[in-house]
Enzyme design. Sequence first.
Site, PDB file in Angstrom:
ATOM      1  N   GLU A 176     -10.317  -0.940   4.775  1.00 47.96           N
ATOM      2  CA  GLU A 176     -10.518  -0.801   3.335  1.00 47.96           C
ATOM      3  C   GLU A 176     -10.519  -2.162   2.644  1.00 47.96           C
ATOM      4  OE1 GLU A 176      -7.688   1.994   1.803  1.00 47.96           O
ATOM      5  OE2 GLU A 176      -8.661   3.696   2.786  1.00 47.96           O
TER       6      GLU A 176
ATOM      7  N   GLU B 152      -2.710   3.422  10.400  1.00 48.95           N
ATOM      8  CA  GLU B 152      -2.718   3.140   8.961  1.00 48.95           C
ATOM      9  C   GLU B 152      -2.932   1.654   8.700  1.00 48.95           C
ATOM     10  OE1 GLU B 152      -3.093   3.552   5.077  1.00 48.95           O
ATOM     11  OE2 GLU B 152      -3.049   5.210   6.518  1.00 48.95           O
TER      12      GLU B 152
ATOM     13  N   GLU C 169       0.841  -1.201   0.000  1.00 50.75           N
ATOM     14  CA  GLU C 169       0.000   0.000   0.000  1.00 50.75           C
ATOM     15  C   GLU C 169       0.872   1.245   0.000  1.00 50.75           C
ATOM     16  OE1 GLU C 169      -3.370   0.159  -0.069  1.00 50.75           O
ATOM     17  OE2 GLU C 169      -3.471  -2.028  -0.193  1.00 50.75           O
TER      18      GLU C 169
END
Length: 133
Positions: free
Chosen positions: A84, A77, A36
């Site tokens: 997500e 994060e 990511e």
Amino acid sequence: MSDKQFAESMKGQKGIARLIKACGYSKDGFIAAMTEPAFRQLVWLNGILLILLFFFNFGPVTKMILLMASFISLLTELLNTAIEAAVDHTSLAKHPLAKRAKDVGSAAQFLVLVMLGVLWGMALWRDYGLNLF
């Protein structure tokens, strides 16, 4: 092996075997997170901040607080990325609840980055600027 059988086989592990498996899952999580871009950017940012901790003459408590803030930003994060991924796994269709989940995760990360910036600003201001704090 079905999902249920797999879950049952994992629950039965104890002691060092469970710890070794857990470390493997954590390693897999870090590898996944490093794909990511947002997580990689945060790793670089916090790596730079960690190096700066050695150059600035902050006291031990200030260093601990700044280090904790960096870890909190990385943890947030990771959780945001997990949210997500879970939402995208459920459905890629646009849905208000999916948007809300992703937006709330993003807002959490934004607040943590604001906290990180404020703490660094306060530490720098206190030790190298006007001593107001």
